[in-house]
Design a protein around this motif. Structure first.
Motif: not given
Ligand code: FES
Length: 139
Positions: A9, A1-7, A14
């Motif tokens: 990233w 889900d990282l690409d959705t939540l934090c494009p 981090t």
């Protein structure tokens, strides 16, 4: 889900801290993206003394009226949980002292330091202590 939540990233530094499985997953992902230098991982886990000749013993939880056989390198907290005795706990790594439980009799080994304790009434940290022979706990 990282690409959705934090494009973006992949372009961020981090920092992660949490359950071991999550940290393992994060390391795998950042490595697979060839970005290991962008990830800082903080792991909290005890370094426990492992004695291949540790003999363990039967642990009696007196207040709970239960007993269980314990391996010599298994913490008393785990032995209790496996026997259905819910002992107090917090960090589970010897820091918070939430798990302090009076030793009624027997000998326990502190798996962090290797020290033995057989003092009646001594408060022991069940999350980092193991049975050395028969042990009775006020739990
Ligand atoms: S649970 Fe924190 S010291 Fe044992």
């Amino acid at each position: 889900d990282l690409d959705t939540l934090c494009p973006d990233w992949r372009s961020r530094k981090t920092y992660v801290c949490g359950p071991q499985e999550m940290l393992d997953d994060a390391e795998r992902l950042w490595h697979s993206e060839d970005l290991p230098h962008e990830l800082s991982v903080e792991r909290f886990a005890p370094t426990l003394f492992a004695d291949p000749d540790a003999r363990g013993g039967v642990v009696t939880f007196e207040k709970s009226d239960k007993e269980a056989s314990a391996e010599g390198n298994t913490t008393l907290l785990e032995v209790g949980e496996d026997a259905g005795v819910l002992l107090p706990s917090g960090c589970r790594m010897g820091i918070c002292r939430t798990c302090l439980t009076p030793l009624v009799s027997g000998t326990v080994r502190n798996l962090s330091s290797g020290e033995l304790c057989s003092d009646e009434g001594e408060l022991i940290q069940t999350c980092i202590s193991a049975a050395v022979g028969p042990v009775h706990l006020d739990a």
